[in-house]
Write an enzyme that holds these catalytic residues in place. Structure first.
Site, PDB file in Angstrom:
ATOM      1  N   THR A 193       0.843  -1.200   0.000  1.00 17.06           N
ATOM      2  CA  THR A 193       0.000   0.000   0.000  1.00 17.06           C
ATOM      3  C   THR A 193       0.879   1.251   0.000  1.00 17.06           C
ATOM      4  O   THR A 193       0.589   2.230  -0.700  1.00 17.06           O
ATOM      5  CB  THR A 193      -0.951  -0.003   1.224  1.00 17.06           C
ATOM      6  OG1 THR A 193      -1.617  -1.265   1.251  1.00 17.06           O
ATOM      7  CG2 THR A 193      -1.971   1.108   1.150  1.00 17.06           C
ATOM      8  N   ARG A 236     -12.017  22.236  -9.690  1.00 21.29           N
ATOM      9  CA  ARG A 236     -11.785  21.781 -11.079  1.00 21.29           C
ATOM     10  C   ARG A 236     -12.918  20.843 -11.503  1.00 21.29           C
ATOM     11  O   ARG A 236     -13.322  19.949 -10.771  1.00 21.29           O
ATOM     12  CB  ARG A 236     -10.450  21.056 -11.165  1.00 21.29           C
ATOM     13  CG  ARG A 236     -10.106  20.510 -12.561  1.00 21.29           C
ATOM     14  CD  ARG A 236     -10.486  19.053 -12.714  1.00 21.29           C
ATOM     15  NE  ARG A 236     -10.062  18.502 -14.004  1.00 21.29           N
ATOM     16  CZ  ARG A 236     -10.362  17.277 -14.411  1.00 21.29           C
ATOM     17  NH1 ARG A 236     -11.092  16.475 -13.658  1.00 21.29           N
ATOM     18  NH2 ARG A 236      -9.951  16.845 -15.587  1.00 21.29           N
ATOM     19  N   VAL A 237     -13.426  21.069 -12.694  1.00 22.75           N
ATOM     20  CA  VAL A 237     -14.467  20.197 -13.236  1.00 22.75           C
ATOM     21  C   VAL A 237     -13.924  19.539 -14.492  1.00 22.75           C
ATOM     22  O   VAL A 237     -13.359  20.220 -15.352  1.00 22.75           O
ATOM     23  CB  VAL A 237     -15.744  21.015 -13.550  1.00 22.75           C
ATOM     24  CG1 VAL A 237     -16.763  20.163 -14.278  1.00 22.75           C
ATOM     25  CG2 VAL A 237     -16.334  21.578 -12.259  1.00 22.75           C
ATOM     26  N   GLY A 238     -14.072  18.232 -14.589  1.00 24.98           N
ATOM     27  CA  GLY A 238     -13.608  17.509 -15.770  1.00 24.98           C
ATOM     28  C   GLY A 238     -14.709  17.370 -16.800  1.00 24.98           C
ATOM     29  O   GLY A 238     -15.687  18.125 -16.807  1.00 24.98           O
ATOM     30  N   ASP A 239     -14.559  16.391 -17.668  1.00 22.94           N
ATOM     31  CA  ASP A 239     -15.539  16.187 -18.748  1.00 22.94           C
ATOM     32  C   ASP A 239     -16.752  15.378 -18.302  1.00 22.94           C
ATOM     33  O   ASP A 239     -17.820  15.485 -18.903  1.00 22.94           O
ATOM     34  CB  ASP A 239     -14.868  15.476 -19.930  1.00 22.94           C
ATOM     35  CG  ASP A 239     -14.297  14.124 -19.531  1.00 22.94           C
ATOM     36  OD1 ASP A 239     -13.776  13.997 -18.399  1.00 22.94           O
ATOM     37  OD2 ASP A 239     -14.370  13.184 -20.342  1.00 22.94           O
ATOM     38  N   THR A 259     -13.531   8.286 -20.963  1.00 20.26           N
ATOM     39  CA  THR A 259     -12.727   8.318 -19.746  1.00 20.26           C
ATOM     40  C   THR A 259     -11.340   8.804 -20.143  1.00 20.26           C
ATOM     41  O   THR A 259     -10.928   8.653 -21.289  1.00 20.26           O
ATOM     42  CB  THR A 259     -12.593   6.924 -19.090  1.00 20.26           C
ATOM     43  OG1 THR A 259     -11.961   6.033 -20.013  1.00 20.26           O
ATOM     44  CG2 THR A 259     -13.931   6.355 -18.684  1.00 20.26           C
ATOM     45  N   GLY A 260     -10.633   9.360 -19.168  1.00 16.66           N
ATOM     46  CA  GLY A 260      -9.295   9.856 -19.451  1.00 16.66           C
ATOM     47  C   GLY A 260      -9.232  11.359 -19.280  1.00 16.66           C
ATOM     48  O   GLY A 260     -10.090  11.950 -18.627  1.00 16.66           O
ATOM     49  N   GLY A 262      -9.871  14.717 -19.063  1.00 23.08           N
ATOM     50  CA  GLY A 262     -11.125  15.419 -19.307  1.00 23.08           C
ATOM     51  C   GLY A 262     -10.973  16.707 -20.080  1.00 23.08           C
ATOM     52  O   GLY A 262     -11.818  17.040 -20.926  1.00 23.08           O
TER      53      GLY A 262
HETATM   54  N1  ASP Z   1     -12.286  12.035 -17.292  1.00 21.12           N
HETATM   55  C1  ASP Z   1     -11.966  12.240 -15.906  1.00 21.12           C
HETATM   56  C2  ASP Z   1     -11.718  13.688 -15.650  1.00 21.12           C
HETATM   57  O1  ASP Z   1     -11.019  14.316 -16.418  1.00 21.12           O
HETATM   58  C3  ASP Z   1     -10.808  11.484 -15.392  1.00 21.12           C
HETATM   59  C4  ASP Z   1     -10.526  10.128 -15.955  1.00 21.12           C
HETATM   60  O2  ASP Z   1     -11.356   9.517 -16.578  1.00 21.12           O
HETATM   61  O3  ASP Z   1      -9.405   9.645 -15.779  1.00 21.12           O
HETATM   62  O4  ASP Z   1     -12.172  14.181 -14.644  1.00 21.12           O
END
Ligand code: ASP
Length: 352
Positions: A193, A236-239, A259-260, A262
């Site tokens: 961990t 912070r706001v993502g996608d 995903t990924g 944003g």
């Molecule tokens: N898409 C998400 C964001 O940017 C993060 C992620 O999917 O890794 O908040």
């Protein structure tokens, strides 16, 4: 001169554009990002019982939101730079063409449920920050601590890795190896961990769950939920909560999500782009690859700069055909079209 093939694809595109029935009868299908095997299974069980498509996908992603071992979604998600977990989620309900979302919401393990309440119980589409939290409380959701010992350890490791006033210095005990310092503060954490915490401190973990369903009536819904980027600036706001970026559903065409990274998806309105691509005749696979190409174009297709960007797209068409694409080789999609959920490899745009 227009060829027979062009004529055919133009005709097909027009048929889709006009929302005409496809040859194949709709069937129950659920797709998700690779962390969504259990979500797809749960959603499929519910679809088979006749549950509404949105309720089915939300129940599916709730498993991941409530799982403290998934450190990129809901409870146990990695926090912002101040050590506070802020979550983003959106939902779209195809039959009613309605949507709801919450962004940077604190103190609630299942933001997807709050996004649905925004959709159903308010005259708004999106609530953010403190207002979203107060709305959740008003709807009867108690304030919950979303940090676990493991995520607190990771956040602490990250703080110390910044070499600011956190950690050893002039007025603190002499520096030991960082792992030993952490062991002193988190005596119950095992070596694995601690190694994991140091890894995510150095290379922040990303992750999100996107899940889209189709039922035998041709109805479709989707959800995207995440704790966003680890160590982000508060607010912070993502996608994921942005309708048209992290999620889009138009059941006359299909549903899509991402995903990924944003920020890069917001720049290309990924999910909406994919749906519009499919509306105009592109296959789900080509539509997702096109979204990857748009991300790459924003970096002038410079592979060195793109190395830091990880992004995947997922799409389900309203006839049950599904696909996805990764900017980089190696991503997968979870699917359940009857029986057990499985992972399938995604096509990709670039190889490392
Ligand atoms: N898409 C998400 C964001 O940017 C993060 C992620 O999917 O890794 O908040």
């Amino acid at each position: 001169m227009i060829s027979r093939r062009d004529l055919f694809s133009t005709g097909a595109a027009l048929a889709v554009a006009a929302g005409q029935a496809r040859a194949a009868a709709p069937k129950n299908v659920v797709i998700a990002s690779a962390n969504g095997l259990r979500a797809c299974q749960r959603a499929m069980e519910l679809l088979n019982k006749g549950t509404d498509t949105l309720d089915a996908v939300i129940a599916g992603v709730n498993i991941v939101e409530e799982d403290p071992e998934d450190n990129s979604v809901g409870y146990g998600g990695l926090p912002n730079e101040e050590g506070v977990v802020e979550l983003d989620a959106s939902v779209m309900h195809g039959p009613s063409r309605s949507c709801g979302s919450v962004a940077a919401i604190r103190g609630c393990k299942t933001p997807s449920k709050i996004a649905k309440l925004v959709m159903e119980q308010t005259d708004h589409c999106m609530l953010v920050g403190d207002g979203a939290g107060r709305f959740a409380r008003a709807c009867g959701f108690p304030e919950e601590d979303l940090m676990t010992e493991k995520t607190r350890l990771a956040w602490f490791a990250w703080k110390q890795s910044l070499h600011t006033f956190w950690g050893p210095g002039i007025d603190a005990p002499p520096a030991k190896k960082n792992a030993l310092e952490l062991k002193r503060l988190f005596p119950h954490a095992d070596d694995d961990t601690i190694a994991w915490a140091q890894e995510v401190a150095a290379r922040p973990l990303t992750g999100t769950i996107n899940c889209v369903a189709l039922n035998t009536k041709g109805e479709m819904s989707g959800v995207t939920t995440t704790s966003g980027m680890a160590w982000k600036i508060p607010g912070r706001v993502g996608d994921s909560p942005i309708i048209g970026a992290g999620l889009y559903v138009d059941q006359e065409v299909g549903g899509a999500g991402s995903t990924g990274r944003g920020e890069e998806n917001i720049r290309i309105c990924g999910a909406h782009t994919i749906i519009e691509n499919m509306r105009h005749g592109m296959s789900p696979k080509d539509a997702c690859l096109d979204a990857c190409k748009r991300v790459a174009r924003n970096f002038d297709n410079d592979k060195d700069r793109l190395t830091k960007v990880d992004i995947n797209f997922y799409a389900l068409r309203n006839d049950g055909v599904f696909a996805g694409a990764g900017l980089w080789k190696g991503a997968s999609i979870a699917v359940n079209d009857g029986g057990l959920s499985r992972l399938e490899k995604l096509p990709w745009l670039l190889e490392r």
